[in-house]
Design a protein around this motif. Structure first.
Motif, PDB file in Angstrom:
ATOM      1  N   GLU A 113       0.811  -1.226   0.000  1.00  7.96           N
ATOM      2  CA  GLU A 113       0.000   0.000   0.000  1.00  7.96           C
ATOM      3  C   GLU A 113       0.843   1.274   0.000  1.00  7.96           C
ATOM      4  O   GLU A 113       0.298   2.374   0.027  1.00  7.96           O
ATOM      5  CB  GLU A 113      -0.950  -0.004   1.206  1.00  7.96           C
ATOM      6  CG  GLU A 113      -1.996  -1.101   1.143  1.00  7.96           C
ATOM      7  CD  GLU A 113      -2.696  -1.167  -0.223  1.00  7.96           C
ATOM      8  OE1 GLU A 113      -3.042  -0.113  -0.774  1.00  7.96           O
ATOM      9  OE2 GLU A 113      -2.856  -2.292  -0.750  1.00  7.96           O
ATOM     10  N   ALA A 117       2.122   0.482  -4.418  1.00  9.68           N
ATOM     11  CA  ALA A 117       0.972   1.260  -4.902  1.00  9.68           C
ATOM     12  C   ALA A 117       1.485   2.455  -5.720  1.00  9.68           C
ATOM     13  O   ALA A 117       0.983   2.743  -6.810  1.00  9.68           O
ATOM     14  CB  ALA A 117       0.120   1.722  -3.732  1.00  9.68           C
ATOM     15  N   LYS A 118       2.527   3.102  -5.162  1.00 10.45           N
ATOM     16  CA  LYS A 118       3.106   4.270  -5.846  1.00 10.45           C
ATOM     17  C   LYS A 118       3.699   3.841  -7.197  1.00 10.45           C
ATOM     18  O   LYS A 118       3.460   4.469  -8.229  1.00 10.45           O
ATOM     19  CB  LYS A 118       4.199   4.854  -4.948  1.00 10.45           C
ATOM     20  CG  LYS A 118       4.491   6.311  -5.199  1.00 10.45           C
ATOM     21  CD  LYS A 118       5.400   6.812  -4.103  1.00 10.45           C
ATOM     22  CE  LYS A 118       5.999   8.155  -4.507  1.00 10.45           C
ATOM     23  NZ  LYS A 118       6.993   8.595  -3.560  1.00 10.45           N
ATOM     24  N   MET A 120       2.956   1.273  -8.989  1.00 11.80           N
ATOM     25  CA  MET A 120       1.929   0.844  -9.938  1.00 11.80           C
ATOM     26  C   MET A 120       0.987   1.986 -10.319  1.00 11.80           C
ATOM     27  O   MET A 120       0.065   1.804 -11.119  1.00 11.80           O
ATOM     28  CB  MET A 120       1.074  -0.298  -9.354  1.00 11.80           C
ATOM     29  CG  MET A 120       1.847  -1.521  -8.897  1.00 11.80           C
ATOM     30  SD  MET A 120       2.825  -2.291 -10.197  1.00 11.80           S
ATOM     31  CE  MET A 120       1.560  -3.180 -11.056  1.00 11.80           C
ATOM     32  N   GLY A 121       1.189   3.155  -9.685  1.00 11.53           N
ATOM     33  CA  GLY A 121       0.361   4.315 -10.003  1.00 11.53           C
ATOM     34  C   GLY A 121      -1.076   4.177  -9.514  1.00 11.53           C
ATOM     35  O   GLY A 121      -1.999   4.716 -10.120  1.00 11.53           O
ATOM     36  N   ARG A 122      -1.272   3.443  -8.395  1.00  6.29           N
ATOM     37  CA  ARG A 122      -2.629   3.350  -7.852  1.00  6.29           C
ATOM     38  C   ARG A 122      -2.685   3.989  -6.457  1.00  6.29           C
ATOM     39  O   ARG A 122      -1.653   4.151  -5.795  1.00  6.29           O
ATOM     40  CB  ARG A 122      -3.125   1.900  -7.823  1.00  6.29           C
ATOM     41  CG  ARG A 122      -2.388   0.990  -6.888  1.00  6.29           C
ATOM     42  CD  ARG A 122      -3.144  -0.323  -6.669  1.00  6.29           C
ATOM     43  NE  ARG A 122      -2.336  -1.275  -5.933  1.00  6.29           N
ATOM     44  CZ  ARG A 122      -2.179  -1.268  -4.610  1.00  6.29           C
ATOM     45  NH1 ARG A 122      -2.767  -0.358  -3.881  1.00  6.29           N
ATOM     46  NH2 ARG A 122      -1.428  -2.193  -4.021  1.00  6.29           N
ATOM     47  N   ALA A 123      -3.898   4.325  -6.023  1.00  2.51           N
ATOM     48  CA  ALA A 123      -4.061   5.012  -4.742  1.00  2.51           C
ATOM     49  C   ALA A 123      -3.831   4.027  -3.590  1.00  2.51           C
ATOM     50  O   ALA A 123      -4.094   2.831  -3.716  1.00  2.51           O
ATOM     51  CB  ALA A 123      -5.461   5.587  -4.640  1.00  2.51           C
ATOM     52  N   LYS A 124      -3.334   4.585  -2.482  1.00  4.25           N
ATOM     53  CA  LYS A 124      -3.124   3.783  -1.274  1.00  4.25           C
ATOM     54  C   LYS A 124      -4.486   3.453  -0.655  1.00  4.25           C
ATOM     55  O   LYS A 124      -5.329   4.339  -0.525  1.00  4.25           O
ATOM     56  CB  LYS A 124      -2.291   4.643  -0.314  1.00  4.25           C
ATOM     57  CG  LYS A 124      -2.016   4.055   1.034  1.00  4.25           C
ATOM     58  CD  LYS A 124      -1.180   5.103   1.813  1.00  4.25           C
ATOM     59  CE  LYS A 124      -0.855   4.676   3.203  1.00  4.25           C
ATOM     60  NZ  LYS A 124      -0.184   5.759   3.962  1.00  4.25           N
ATOM     61  N   ASP A 125      -4.681   2.194  -0.296  1.00  4.09           N
ATOM     62  CA  ASP A 125      -5.903   1.792   0.398  1.00  4.09           C
ATOM     63  C   ASP A 125      -5.625   1.936   1.897  1.00  4.09           C
ATOM     64  O   ASP A 125      -4.913   1.114   2.485  1.00  4.09           O
ATOM     65  CB  ASP A 125      -6.250   0.338   0.022  1.00  4.09           C
ATOM     66  CG  ASP A 125      -7.538  -0.144   0.666  1.00  4.09           C
ATOM     67  OD1 ASP A 125      -7.812   0.259   1.812  1.00  4.09           O
ATOM     68  OD2 ASP A 125      -8.247  -0.937   0.023  1.00  4.09           O
TER      69      ASP A 125
END
Ligand SMILES: N[C@@H](CCC(=O)N[C@@H](CS)C(=O)NCC(=O)O)C(=O)O
Length: 204
Positions: A113, A117-118, A120-125
């Motif tokens: 997370e 996440a960073k 992969m360019g996705r938001a942290k859950d």
């Protein structure tokens, strides 16, 4: 010997550090995971899991970082990093298995997370991060009790220290605070003071 690895892999880090510590003749081969080299048929023939690290020694292929640590340390028994007496070997196995079943999964949740996440360019859950962090703190409590009054997990330096410390190398970007765990903090500093570990740190 060849070690197929990646500079950002904490599982590969511990093997690199042990290679330096033991002064073994191992060539490091970086697997380009962005290009999917770890899922290519020639790599899968060495490790059907398609993961790094993977070791190749004269046609003998071995995967799972903790098994690779045992193999390399067994090549240099005089190092003492893999004890041979019944209690010593069992204690090292205890920590290697605790790492694989408990500490690596909990630190992995937090890594997933933050750094991944960073990457992969996705938001942290945030909920997943908080749940992972709770487990990490639980595990740090176990390490803290163990390291009170001893310098290394099994009393003297063994491959268990190389294995477990690998999960804490990226603690800053993971947001893991070691201040409430002074014995763990001192142990990590002790490990990071070793040249073999310093040479292997992820390039962050
Ligand atoms: N339990 C394995 C974990 C290996 C692992 O998960 N490696 C990651 C890099 S840290 C990997 O290769 N991931 C690629 C994938 O799962 O596709 C070990 O300790 O060697």
């Amino acid at each position: 010997m060849k070690l197929y690895e990646h500079p950002m892999s904490s599982a590969a880090f511990k093997v690199r550090a042990l290679v330096y510590e033991l002064g073994l003749p191992v060539t490091f081969v970086t697997v380009d995971m962005m290009k999917g080299e770890h899922k290519a048929p020639d790599f899968l023939a060495r490790n059907p899991n398609g993961k790094v690290p993977t070791l190749e020694d004269d046609g003998f292929c071995l995967w799972e970082s903790n098994a690779i640590l045992c193999y390399l340390a067994a090549k240099k028994p005089e190092s003492g990093l893999l004890p041979t007496d019944a209690r010593g070997v069992a204690q090292v196995q205890q920590w290697l298995q605790w790492h694989a079943t408990t500490f690596a999964p909990s630190t992995g949740e937090v890594m997933g997370e933050t750094l991944y996440a960073k990457f992969m360019g996705r938001a942290k859950d945030e909920a997943k991060y908080a749940a992972g962090m709770e487990k990490v703190r639980r595990d740090l409590g176990v390490l803290e009790k163990t390291l009170a009054g001893r310098e290394y997990l099994c009393g003297k330096l063994t491959i268990a220290d190389f294995s477990l410390v690998s999960a804490l190398l990226l603690r800053t970007p993971m947001g893991v605070d070691l201040e409430p765990f002074p014995h763990v903090k001192a142990w990590v500093a002790r490990m990071e003071a070793r040249e073999s570990v310093r040479k292997s740190l992820p390039p962050l």
